[in-house]
Design an enzyme around this catalytic site. Structure first.
Site, short mmCIF file in Angstrom:
data_model
loop_
_atom_site.label_atom_id
_atom_site.label_comp_id
_atom_site.label_asym_id
_atom_site.label_seq_id
_atom_site.Cartn_x
_atom_site.Cartn_y
_atom_site.Cartn_z
N THR A 125 0.84 -1.21 0.00
CA THR A 125 0.00 0.00 0.00
C THR A 125 0.87 1.26 0.00
OG1 THR A 125 -1.42 1.30 1.46
CG2 THR A 125 -0.15 -0.40 2.52
N ASP A 126 0.31 2.34 -0.53
CA ASP A 126 1.05 3.62 -0.49
C ASP A 126 1.18 4.14 0.94
OD1 ASP A 126 -1.64 4.32 -0.07
OD2 ASP A 126 -1.66 5.93 -1.57
N GLU A 127 0.40 3.57 1.88
CA GLU A 127 0.44 4.08 3.25
C GLU A 127 1.78 3.81 3.93
OE1 GLU A 127 -3.21 3.65 5.48
OE2 GLU A 127 -4.37 3.50 3.64
N TYR A 150 -1.45 -0.20 11.05
CA TYR A 150 -1.70 -0.91 9.77
C TYR A 150 -0.53 -0.68 8.82
CZ TYR A 150 -3.31 -1.35 4.93
OH TYR A 150 -3.40 -1.66 3.59
N LYS A 154 2.36 -3.38 7.32
CA LYS A 154 2.54 -3.61 5.88
C LYS A 154 3.98 -3.27 5.48
CE LYS A 154 -0.21 -4.53 3.11
NZ LYS A 154 -0.68 -5.86 2.58
#
Ligand code: NAD
Ligand code: TYD
Length: 340
Positions: A125-127, A150, A154
């Protein structure tokens, strides 16, 4: 080719299973999913088992169970979608996120290597890049600076993938995508939550000032990018995937209300998410240049279709919202839950 997909009963995974069976006639797909609160066999209703598709229930953290599925299926590729995916839940229960998203990814990596899987694709994810200010975009060179449990869980998986590439010369590709929308998205996420609440004339809870920015991509375009990265990506590389489609949350919620013919008075400002990332935006030059991928959906068409899907599939989300979800909603949105 036989592809083992983990998390194929969730939002993106189930869209990917359908995408793969439709667009890749030579693939056989094994879907390995624990069926957590977010996994739903109804997401694959109409996809026939046997022949090119098989479902196996199991946990990516459970090494013996993963071994069994590897032994029985001998996949050539693994795509790891399985994850705990909701930031708000990670704030309440970070340990579960580390277990599934970090430990689970390592178990899948190790057993993929042991069983000679040719390529491992980690759906990230870009997060993992953290948050942006008003300008700039995340490139693949942006340092990892995750802010939520989260995102951190990741990012840990991404680093374990990097280590597997470096140490064992394992063939691993990582994709980092921006926010997805589309059919079968669990109604805890912004777009399906707002659509379904509006259809029920319930308050629409906007966090903080509603000026946070997300870059929205249709799930089918994400699936197309993942397939391209699996088939044509270079081992050891990261590919950012984005929609070039930035929206402030509040503007997006107002747009949804307009489409649905519902009043803006349904919007209710609620307490902000702790550590809320202000803005995400993806620079997708690399995947466009190297793999020739471009999103095909315009936001107008994608959002229109998505709204129509939630209108037509009311029993799907009503069933979800009438179960365990009610307790989650009451705790997460205590200030508005009584009104809705
Ligand atoms: P989701 O929550 O809808 O689905 C997750 C799926 O994983 C469910 O079917 C669940 O049953 C399964 N699962 C959870 N724990 C498991 C375990 N221990 N073993 C086996 N299966 C397990 O998530 P999603 O939105 O479809 O996201 C899929 C992937 O894409 C995740 O890895 C997420 O980090 C990533 N991603 C999501 C977005 C987004 O906008 N939703 C954007 C970028 C990346
Ligand atoms: P979400 O769908 O949870 O995705 P993410 O946090 O992973 O980007 O949230 C998208 C944006 O919408 C994010 O800025 C948080 C905001 N949001 C609300 O304002 N209200 C809500 O009830 C939810 C779920 C999200």
């Amino acid at each position: 080719m036989k592809v083992l997909v983990t998390g194929g009963c969730g939002f993106i995974g189930s869209n990917f299973v359908r995408f793969a069976l439709e667009s890749r006639p030579a693939w056989r797909v094994v879907n390995y999913d624990l069926l957590t609160y977010a996994g739903n066999l109804e997401n694959l209703a109409g996809v026939a088992e046997g022949g090119r598709y098989r479902f196996v229930r199991g946990d990516i953290v459970d090494k013996a169970a993963v071994k069994q599925v590897m032994e029985a299926e001998r996949p050539e590729a693994v795509i790891n979608f399985a994850a705990e995916s909701h930031v708000d839940r990670s704030i309440k229960e970070p340990e579960r996120f580390v277990q599934t998203n970090s430990v689970g990814a390592q178990v899948m990596l190790s057993l993929a290597r042991e069983y000679g899987v040719r390529r491992f694709l980690q759906v990230s994810t870009d997060e993992v890049y953290g948050a942006l200010g008003a300008t700039g975009k995340f490139t693949e060179q942006t340092p990892l600076a995750p802010n939520s449990p989260y995102a951190a869980s990741k990012a840990a998986a991404d680093l374990l993938c990097r280590a597997a590439c470096h140490t064992f010369k394992q063939d691993v590709v990582i994709t980092r995508c921006s926010n997805n929308y589309g059919p079968y998205q669990f109604p805890e996420k912004l777009i399906p939550l707002m659509i379904s609440n509006a259809l029920e004339d319930k308050p629409l809870p906007v966090y903080g000032d509603g000026k946070q920015v997300r870059d929205w991509l249709h799930v089918w375009d994400h699936c197309d990018a993942i397939a391209a990265a699996l088939e044509r990506g270079k081992a050891g590389e990261v590919y950012n995937i984005g929609g070039n489609n930035e929206w402030e949350n509040l503007d997006l919620v107002k747009l949804l209300l307009k489409h649905l013919g519902k009043p803006e008075s349904l919007i209710k400002y609620v307490a902000d998410r702790p550590g809320h990332d202000r803005r995400y935006a993806i620079d997708q030059t690399k995947i466009a240049r190297e793999l020739g991928w471009q999103p095909r959906y315009t936001f107008e068409a994608g959002l229109g279709e998505t709204i129509a899907w939630y209108q037509a599939n009311r029993p799907w989300w009503e069933r979800i919202k009438s179960g365990e979800y009610r307790k989650y909603y009451a705790e997460q949105y205590s200030s508005v839950a009584k009104q809705g």
